[in-house]
Write an enzyme that holds these catalytic residues in place. Structure first.
Site, mmCIF file in Angstrom:
data_model
loop_
_atom_site.group_PDB
_atom_site.id
_atom_site.type_symbol
_atom_site.label_atom_id
_atom_site.label_comp_id
_atom_site.label_asym_id
_atom_site.label_seq_id
_atom_site.Cartn_x
_atom_site.Cartn_y
_atom_site.Cartn_z
ATOM 1 N N ASP A 1 0.837 -1.196 0.000
ATOM 2 C CA ASP A 1 0.000 0.000 0.000
ATOM 3 C C ASP A 1 0.874 1.250 0.000
ATOM 4 O O ASP A 1 1.767 1.393 0.828
ATOM 5 C CB ASP A 1 -0.888 -0.011 1.249
ATOM 6 C CG ASP A 1 -1.812 1.190 1.318
ATOM 7 O OD1 ASP A 1 -2.955 1.065 0.855
ATOM 8 O OD2 ASP A 1 -1.394 2.242 1.842
ATOM 9 N N TYR B 1 2.817 10.148 -0.115
ATOM 10 C CA TYR B 1 3.769 9.617 0.862
ATOM 11 C C TYR B 1 5.181 10.031 0.485
ATOM 12 O O TYR B 1 5.649 9.765 -0.627
ATOM 13 C CB TYR B 1 3.682 8.098 0.946
ATOM 14 C CG TYR B 1 2.395 7.570 1.552
ATOM 15 C CD1 TYR B 1 1.489 8.406 2.194
ATOM 16 C CD2 TYR B 1 2.076 6.220 1.482
ATOM 17 C CE1 TYR B 1 0.316 7.916 2.733
ATOM 18 C CE2 TYR B 1 0.903 5.719 2.025
ATOM 19 C CZ TYR B 1 0.021 6.579 2.648
ATOM 20 O OH TYR B 1 -1.139 6.088 3.187
ATOM 21 N N PRO C 1 -3.119 0.111 12.785
ATOM 22 C CA PRO C 1 -3.563 -0.821 13.820
ATOM 23 C C PRO C 1 -2.817 -0.641 15.143
ATOM 24 O O PRO C 1 -3.305 -1.070 16.190
ATOM 25 C CB PRO C 1 -3.285 -2.197 13.207
ATOM 26 C CG PRO C 1 -2.184 -1.951 12.224
ATOM 27 C CD PRO C 1 -2.471 -0.586 11.655
ATOM 28 N N LYS D 1 5.450 2.035 24.008
ATOM 29 C CA LYS D 1 6.753 2.706 24.160
ATOM 30 C C LYS D 1 6.626 4.123 24.713
ATOM 31 O O LYS D 1 7.612 4.685 25.198
ATOM 32 C CB LYS D 1 7.475 2.742 22.821
ATOM 33 C CG LYS D 1 6.817 3.606 21.752
ATOM 34 C CD LYS D 1 7.601 3.536 20.447
ATOM 35 C CE LYS D 1 6.952 4.356 19.339
ATOM 36 N NZ LYS D 1 7.707 4.260 18.064
#
Length: 335
Positions: free
Chosen positions: A48, A53, A206, A215
């Site tokens: 994807d 991007y 997700p 974290k």
């Protein structure tokens, strides 16, 4: 690898889709290429990307990496979001922009077709009929094989299916919502509408942009090399919430008792929704990618599902009254 059908189409996809948002940015070209090669070697066939991007660099890296096995990959890209230059026809879902954006994506990807072309975000300024008609042209030309929607609300998914039927255009086969343990709003309408109309669901984020890895510690500044530490705009808008940070720590402790990592647990939870065909995971490092793959071996129980429901109400976000600010929300028109 156990492949899954994507909605009511005949397309078969791996349950993890390799997200490339980091490629050409935080993940350099060499690292990105190794991740892609490793994914292919382990049976991943779904990748994807999007025209925006890393300013198009992601598409270039993806195209070069998959070129030797192009037909083995299910390649998805997107249209709708444009550069921050203010020029009106370099964004949105007009026929003009859809056509020009596809040409640019195909050029960067080094291919003559896309397997899936997503409408990246709703465009309230353009009639759905215009966007769907433009997609129909691309389908007939063979420039795209299938299409889908991303970040569309439930009623818009239903309406776009109706528009496609009226215009004689093949229905979309996939919906890509934001969906994770601390952002469950997609359950109330988006996922239900997609499932009813035969669209496969392929959620992004997700891990809530890393929050569900555990974290980030509540009340502490994030590490400088993390997305939050870099002041990434989207994590600050959608995931950087005290409630989510606290829930992530509870999930991490719970999963540890089950002998499961928090990352693997969070991804497995998304995949445990029967409406979900695949989950998009976007690694920055090879170590992250290796961990993501391990989620495919995790099987959740009814007790696990009940635990998550006790933390976040189904259909809601972890934070009461939270809405993602980029989503266009109509419904109130002051006089």
């Amino acid at each position: 690898m156990h492949y899954r059908p994507l909605g009511r189409s005949g397309l078969q996809v791996s349950p993890l889709a390799l997200g490339s948002m980091m490629f050409g940015g935080p993940a350099d070209a060499a690292t990105s290429r190794r991740i892609i090669d490793h994914a292919y070697a382990h049976g991943i066939n779904f990748i994807d990307t999007a025209n925006v991007y890393t300013d198009g660099r992601s598409e270039e890296i993806v195209g070069q990496a998959i070129a030797p096995r192009r037909d083995d990959w299910v390649l998805a890209s997107k249209v709708g979001i444009g550069p921050a230059d203010g020029l009106p026809n370099r964004r949105g879902l007009s026929r003009k922009h859809i056509a020009s954006a596809l040409e640019a994506s195909l050029r960067r990807l080094g291919t003559d077709y896309l397997d899936i072309y997503y409408l990246h975000r709703e465009d309230p300024q353009t009639p759905l009929e215009e966007s769907v008609s433009a997609i129909g042209d691309l389908l007939r030309q063979g420039r795209i094989r299938y299409w889908g929607v991303s970040n569309f609300r439930g009623w818009r998914i239903a309406e776009i299916v109706n528009v496609a039927e009226r215009l004689g255009v093949d229905r979309p086969i996939v919906s890509q919502p934001l969906y994770n343990i601390v952002n469950r709003q997609a359950e109330s309408e988006q996922i239900s509408a997609a499932a009813f109309h035969g669209l496969g669901v392929v959620p992004y984020s997700p891990l809530a942009r890393g929050v569900l890895s555990g974290k980030y510690l509540p009340g502490q500044a994030p590490a400088d090399d993390s997305r939050a530490g870099r002041q990434d705009k989207r994590i600050l808008e959608t995931e950087w919430r005290d409630e989510s940070l606290e829930i992530a720590q509870r999930i991490k402790a719970y999963a540890a008792q089950r002998g499961i990592g928090a990352v693997e647990f969070a991804i497995a939870w998304v995949l445990n929704n029967a409406a979900v065909a695949a989950a998009i995971v976007g690694p920055r490092t090879e170590a992250q990618w290796t961990t993501y793959l391990q989620a495919l071996a995790v099987r959740l129980t009814a007790e696990d599902e009940a635990f998550i429901d006790s933390l976040v109400t189904p259909g809601h976000a972890s934070t009461p009254n939270y809405n993602d600010p980029v989503n266009f929300i109509p419904g109130r028109y002051p006089r």
